[in-house]
Design an enzyme around this catalytic site. Structure first.
Site, PDB file in Angstrom:
ATOM      1  N   TYR A   1       5.311  -8.967   8.396  1.00  0.00           N
ATOM      2  CA  TYR A   1       4.951  -7.557   8.515  1.00  0.00           C
ATOM      3  C   TYR A   1       5.029  -7.135   9.973  1.00  0.00           C
ATOM      4  CZ  TYR A   1       2.820  -8.015   3.844  1.00  0.00           C
ATOM      5  OH  TYR A   1       2.605  -8.238   2.499  1.00  0.00           O
TER       6      TYR A   1
ATOM      7  N   ASP B   1      -7.617   1.547   7.469  1.00  0.00           N
ATOM      8  CA  ASP B   1      -6.396   2.121   8.025  1.00  0.00           C
ATOM      9  C   ASP B   1      -6.685   3.566   8.433  1.00  0.00           C
ATOM     10  OD1 ASP B   1      -6.187   3.756   5.704  1.00  0.00           O
ATOM     11  OD2 ASP B   1      -4.928   2.291   4.698  1.00  0.00           O
TER      12      ASP B   1
ATOM     13  N   ARG C   1      -4.571  -5.111   6.928  1.00  0.00           N
ATOM     14  CA  ARG C   1      -5.695  -4.209   7.224  1.00  0.00           C
ATOM     15  C   ARG C   1      -6.943  -5.006   7.593  1.00  0.00           C
ATOM     16  NH1 ARG C   1      -6.968  -0.835   2.418  1.00  0.00           N
ATOM     17  NH2 ARG C   1      -5.628  -2.220   1.189  1.00  0.00           N
TER      18      ARG C   1
ATOM     19  N   ASP D   1       0.835  -1.197   0.000  1.00  0.00           N
ATOM     20  CA  ASP D   1       0.000   0.000   0.000  1.00  0.00           C
ATOM     21  C   ASP D   1       0.871   1.249   0.000  1.00  0.00           C
ATOM     22  OD1 ASP D   1      -2.312  -1.500   0.080  1.00  0.00           O
ATOM     23  OD2 ASP D   1      -2.467  -1.453   2.272  1.00  0.00           O
TER      24      ASP D   1
END
Length: 295
Positions: free
Chosen positions: A72, A86, A177, A44
């Site tokens: 992550y 987000d 997300r 993203d």
């Protein structure tokens, strides 16, 4: 002289926040005058970290580069629901009823192992050829079906009453997300992602990556590093030439049943004299086939 226009390999980019993955590729192309660069696994725009970029003929290996598991790290904020899942999206709902850290940890246990996950509506997922984010931006959000993913580890540390730090080891296609959104929904307060950094995309780590402006041809890694545990098959030059010419009959004449290749689903074939990796073979229905020739 070596340039990206004459090479096939892999660049490991430490992507900054504020650029899309496509913009990173565009800047690499402009800087190095190379038209054939692609990335393996979208990040993203506001995310940072490892973006694996394939250069030249190595772009044909993008599907293999995308397939590795990911790590992550980042933060999740509780008490918010947004349209993008987000903190950069429009806030749709707020809650003051925040969970304590032990409740967050207990709730996260549900999200380890095999999951069915609905992607964010603002995402690069395609439905009938249309990207989800494109449809959402014109007020016609797509119905996104759940997809199966796998979370190996979901570790948490408290930052504040509202925020936790996480590190997730997961399969390709996992949306962090969505993890944040779904965990917040289960806890009854809502949650959204507030920062994200990709630390690894197997077999590569962000520790070996460089910022975009520092990357040059000297940082180009050989494409075979994508397959560190794949067995190697040494061939003579005339055999490599036959494979390059599309002669699949050669594979039937080779002895590929020894213990070195037992259970292998793919092989990197190399020049017997120089040791240079030249291409990739894959096993399909008990037969070996040429997947990619890079000689």
């Amino acid at each position: 002289m070596r340039t990206l226009t004459t090479e096939a390999g892999i660049l490991l980019v430490d992507k900054p926040a504020g650029l899309s993955s496509a913009q990173v590729v565009g800047r690499l192309k402009k800087k190095h005058g190379c038209k054939r660069i692609g990335h393996a696994g979208t990040l993203d725009p506001m995310a940072t970290g490892l973006l694996v970029c394939m250069v030249g003929a190595a772009t044909r290996l993008a599907s293999y580069a995308e397939a590795g598991s990911k790590i992550y790290a980042g933060t999740i904020d509780f008490g918010y629901v947004t349209d993008t899942d987000d903190i950069w999206g429009e806030v749709l709902n707020r809650s003051e009823n925040l969970p304590i850290f032990s409740e967050v940890c207990e709730g996260a246990k549900k999200y380890c192992g095999q999951l069915w996950q609905v992607p964010p509506r603002i995402s690069a997922v395609k439905v009938r050829g249309q990207r989800a984010y494109q449809a959402a931006r014109v007020g016609k959000p797509l119905k996104l079906e759940p997809r199966q993913v796998y979370v190996h580890k979901f570790d948490l540390l408290p930052v504040s009453r509202q925020r936790v730090f996480f590190r997730v080891h997961c399969s390709k296609g996992t949306y962090i997300r969505s993890l944040a959104r779904d965990l917040g929904a289960d806890l009854g307060c809502g949650a959204c992602l507030s920062s994200l950094r990709r630390e690894a995309s197997a077999p590569f780590s962000v520790s070996k990556a460089k910022p975009l402006e520092q990357l040059g041809v000297a940082d180009l890694q050989h494409w075979s590093r994508l397959f560190p545990e794949t067995p190697r098959l040494d061939l003579d030059a005339w055999e490599i030439d036959r494979l390059r010419d599309g002669d699949q009959r050669l594979l039937g004449a080779l002895s590929l049943t020894g213990s070195d290749f037992a259970g292998a689903a793919r092989l990197v074939y190399a020049d017997r004299v120089s040791g240079r990796a030249c291409g990739l073979l894959v096993k399909r229905q008990d037969s070996w086939r040429l997947a990619v020739n890079l000689s």
